[in-house]
Enzyme design. Structure first.
Site, PDB file in Angstrom:
ATOM      1  N   TYR A   1     -15.993  -6.327  31.919  1.00 28.58           N
ATOM      2  CA  TYR A   1     -15.880  -6.951  30.584  1.00 28.58           C
ATOM      3  C   TYR A   1     -15.616  -5.875  29.521  1.00 28.58           C
ATOM      4  CZ  TYR A   1     -17.307  -9.978  26.649  1.00 28.58           C
ATOM      5  OH  TYR A   1     -17.360 -10.704  25.485  1.00 28.58           O
TER       6      TYR A   1
ATOM      7  N   ALA B   1     -14.318  -2.918  29.907  1.00 31.13           N
ATOM      8  CA  ALA B   1     -12.962  -2.364  30.065  1.00 31.13           C
ATOM      9  C   ALA B   1     -11.930  -3.314  29.464  1.00 31.13           C
ATOM     10  CB  ALA B   1     -12.667  -2.130  31.552  1.00 31.13           C
TER      11      ALA B   1
HETATM   12  N1  LIG Z   1     -20.719 -15.047  22.505  1.00 31.50           N
HETATM   13  C1  LIG Z   1     -20.777 -13.765  22.259  1.00 31.50           C
HETATM   14  O1  LIG Z   1     -21.867 -13.189  22.028  1.00 31.50           O
HETATM   15  C2  LIG Z   1     -19.536 -12.932  22.244  1.00 31.50           C
HETATM   16  C3  LIG Z   1     -19.649 -11.595  21.843  1.00 31.50           C
HETATM   17  C4  LIG Z   1     -18.522 -10.797  21.817  1.00 31.50           C
HETATM   18  C5  LIG Z   1     -17.304 -11.316  22.160  1.00 31.50           C
HETATM   19  N2  LIG Z   1     -17.206 -12.610  22.568  1.00 31.50           N
HETATM   20  C6  LIG Z   1     -15.880 -13.079  22.935  1.00 31.50           C
HETATM   21  O2  LIG Z   1     -15.537 -14.223  22.173  1.00 31.50           O
HETATM   22  C7  LIG Z   1     -14.697 -15.092  22.928  1.00 31.50           C
HETATM   23  C8  LIG Z   1     -15.295 -16.491  22.972  1.00 31.50           C
HETATM   24  O3  LIG Z   1     -16.588 -16.400  23.558  1.00 31.50           O
HETATM   25  P1  LIG Z   1     -17.621 -17.617  23.564  1.00 31.50           P
HETATM   26  O4  LIG Z   1     -18.966 -17.023  23.475  1.00 31.50           O
HETATM   27  O5  LIG Z   1     -17.193 -18.659  22.601  1.00 31.50           O
HETATM   28  O6  LIG Z   1     -17.420 -18.118  25.075  1.00 31.50           O
HETATM   29  P2  LIG Z   1     -17.485 -19.589  25.722  1.00 31.50           P
HETATM   30  O7  LIG Z   1     -18.386 -20.474  24.937  1.00 31.50           O
HETATM   31  O8  LIG Z   1     -17.772 -19.361  27.164  1.00 31.50           O
HETATM   32  O9  LIG Z   1     -15.983 -20.108  25.544  1.00 31.50           O
HETATM   33  C9  LIG Z   1     -14.920 -19.470  26.216  1.00 31.50           C
HETATM   34  C10 LIG Z   1     -13.643 -20.233  25.973  1.00 31.50           C
HETATM   35  O10 LIG Z   1     -12.586 -19.572  26.692  1.00 31.50           O
HETATM   36  C11 LIG Z   1     -11.871 -20.550  27.433  1.00 31.50           C
HETATM   37  N3  LIG Z   1     -11.233 -19.946  28.604  1.00 31.50           N
HETATM   38  C12 LIG Z   1     -11.816 -19.277  29.624  1.00 31.50           C
HETATM   39  N4  LIG Z   1     -10.886 -18.891  30.510  1.00 31.50           N
HETATM   40  C13 LIG Z   1      -9.679 -19.323  30.037  1.00 31.50           C
HETATM   41  C14 LIG Z   1      -8.337 -19.199  30.470  1.00 31.50           C
HETATM   42  N5  LIG Z   1      -8.019 -18.562  31.609  1.00 31.50           N
HETATM   43  N6  LIG Z   1      -7.361 -19.767  29.730  1.00 31.50           N
HETATM   44  C15 LIG Z   1      -7.639 -20.415  28.594  1.00 31.50           C
HETATM   45  N7  LIG Z   1      -8.896 -20.549  28.107  1.00 31.50           N
HETATM   46  C16 LIG Z   1      -9.900 -20.007  28.833  1.00 31.50           C
HETATM   47  C17 LIG Z   1     -12.890 -21.587  27.794  1.00 31.50           C
HETATM   48  O11 LIG Z   1     -12.211 -22.807  28.087  1.00 31.50           O
HETATM   49  P3  LIG Z   1     -12.678 -23.804  29.283  1.00 31.50           P
HETATM   50  O12 LIG Z   1     -14.174 -23.964  29.169  1.00 31.50           O
HETATM   51  O13 LIG Z   1     -11.902 -25.031  28.988  1.00 31.50           O
HETATM   52  O14 LIG Z   1     -12.262 -23.144  30.560  1.00 31.50           O
HETATM   53  C18 LIG Z   1     -13.687 -21.660  26.495  1.00 31.50           C
HETATM   54  O15 LIG Z   1     -13.058 -22.505  25.581  1.00 31.50           O
HETATM   55  C19 LIG Z   1     -14.541 -14.444  24.297  1.00 31.50           C
HETATM   56  O16 LIG Z   1     -13.357 -13.671  24.346  1.00 31.50           O
HETATM   57  C20 LIG Z   1     -15.762 -13.537  24.373  1.00 31.50           C
HETATM   58  O17 LIG Z   1     -15.575 -12.465  25.261  1.00 31.50           O
HETATM   59  C21 LIG Z   1     -18.294 -13.420  22.620  1.00 31.50           C
END
Ligand SMILES: NC(=O)c1ccc[n+]([C@@H]2O[C@H](COP(=O)([O-])OP(=O)(O)OC[C@H]3O[C@@H](n4cnc5c(N)ncnc54)[C@H](OP(=O)(O)O)[C@@H]3O)[C@@H](O)[C@H]2O)c1
Length: 247
Positions: free
Chosen positions: A156, A158
């Site tokens: 992650y 990386a």
């Molecule tokens: N939450 C945190 O603390 C945090 C911190 C730093 C960065 N981030 C980053 O912020 C972003 C969103 O995170 P989140 O916490 O909202 O995660 P989340 O609730 O797990 O949501 C992830 C989203 O990505 C979609 N997704 C996954 N694989 C996909 C693919 N191959 N093609 C298209 N869509 C895909 C999922 O869609 P489906 O469910 O429909 O598959 C979902 O809508 C991510 O990039 C994460 O790394 C999050």
């Protein structure tokens, strides 16, 4: 004041969490919104309905951002439907955590493909449209983990560090065409991705955050709103942490 009136935005991975909130805030601010999802089909369809209330054009697409051909098709479909594309938020992401000694090749490849290759796929296709328009804004979702690393998240970290290098390069390549590219680096944000973490681990993290709490998807969405709008028209190649002071 509506900051995105008349603009068309794509948000990848918007069925839940941060992406969902970004799609909502953008529609609230007058943007026409295309968004994607992959496995959460019902949630994606429900969001399309829900966002109609803001009175802008909204459409959800089931599309796997990690697949080059699907990303290209997605951008073609959006341009056919919306006529243009001004803003792309590359937000789709997954985790497959594990210590290096136990990390499988599959877990490495999956995370790199969904989190990093997806950004190449979508940005390459969308930049063709933006270059013709001579304007555009890319916002790529990294993480504090991409800057400082985290035990158990080598894959992650990386992928998220790669996003920063990619974005800074694209900012330099496309700046002369009036296309900006920036990174948002969230800290600990309460979503389904972080719901799986152990309560004690979360409490330990929160204690180390200067603001003493995790953030909400809206905190990240508001940062994206700034970078998407003309308020940031002289900002490119930057990493904006939204982390309560963690970094
Ligand atoms: N939450 C945190 O603390 C945090 C911190 C730093 C960065 N981030 C980053 O912020 C972003 C969103 O995170 P989140 O916490 O909202 O995660 P989340 O609730 O797990 O949501 C992830 C989203 O990505 C979609 N997704 C996954 N694989 C996909 C693919 N191959 N093609 C298209 N869509 C895909 C999922 O869609 P489906 O469910 O429909 O598959 C979902 O809508 C991510 O990039 C994460 O790394 C999050």
């Amino acid at each position: 004041m509506k900051l995105l009136e008349g603009k068309t935005a794509l948000v990848t991975g918007a069925s839940k969490g941060i992406g969902r909130k970004i799609a909502e805030v953008f529609a609230q601010h007058g943007a026409n919104v295309a968004f994607t999802y992959l496995s959460s089909v019902e949630k994606g369809e429900a969001l399309e309905q829900e966002l109609q209330s803001f009175g802008t054009k909204v459409k959800g697409y089931r599309s796997d951002a990690s697949k080059f051909d699907q990303a290209e098709q997605l951008i073609n479909d959006i341009v056919a439907e919306f006529g243009t594309l001004d803003i792309v938020v590359n937000n789709a992401g997954i985790t497959k955590d594990g210590l290096l000694m136990r990390m499988t090749e599959e877990n490495w490849d999956d995370v790199i493909n969904v989190n990093l290759k997806s950004i190449f796929n979508v940005t390459k296709a969308a930049s063709k449209v933006m270059m013709k328009n001579r304007k555009g804004s890319f916002i790529n979702m990294s993480s504090v983990v991409g800057v400082q690393g985290n035990a158990g998240q080598a894959n992650y970290a990386a992928s998220k560090a790669g996003i920063i290098g990619f974005t800074k390069s694209v900012a330099k390549e496309l700046g002369s065409r009036n296309i900006r590219a920036n990174v948002v680096a969230p800290g600990f944000i309460k979503t389904e991705m972080t719901d799986v973490l152990d309560e004690k681990v979360v409490a330990g993290w929160e204690a180390g955050i200067p603001l003493k709490r995790g953030g909400q998807p809206e905190d990240v969405a508001n940062a994206c709103l700034y970078l998407a709008s003309d308020l940031s028209s002289y900002v490119t190649g930057q990493v904006l942490p939204v982390d309560g002071g963690m970094l």
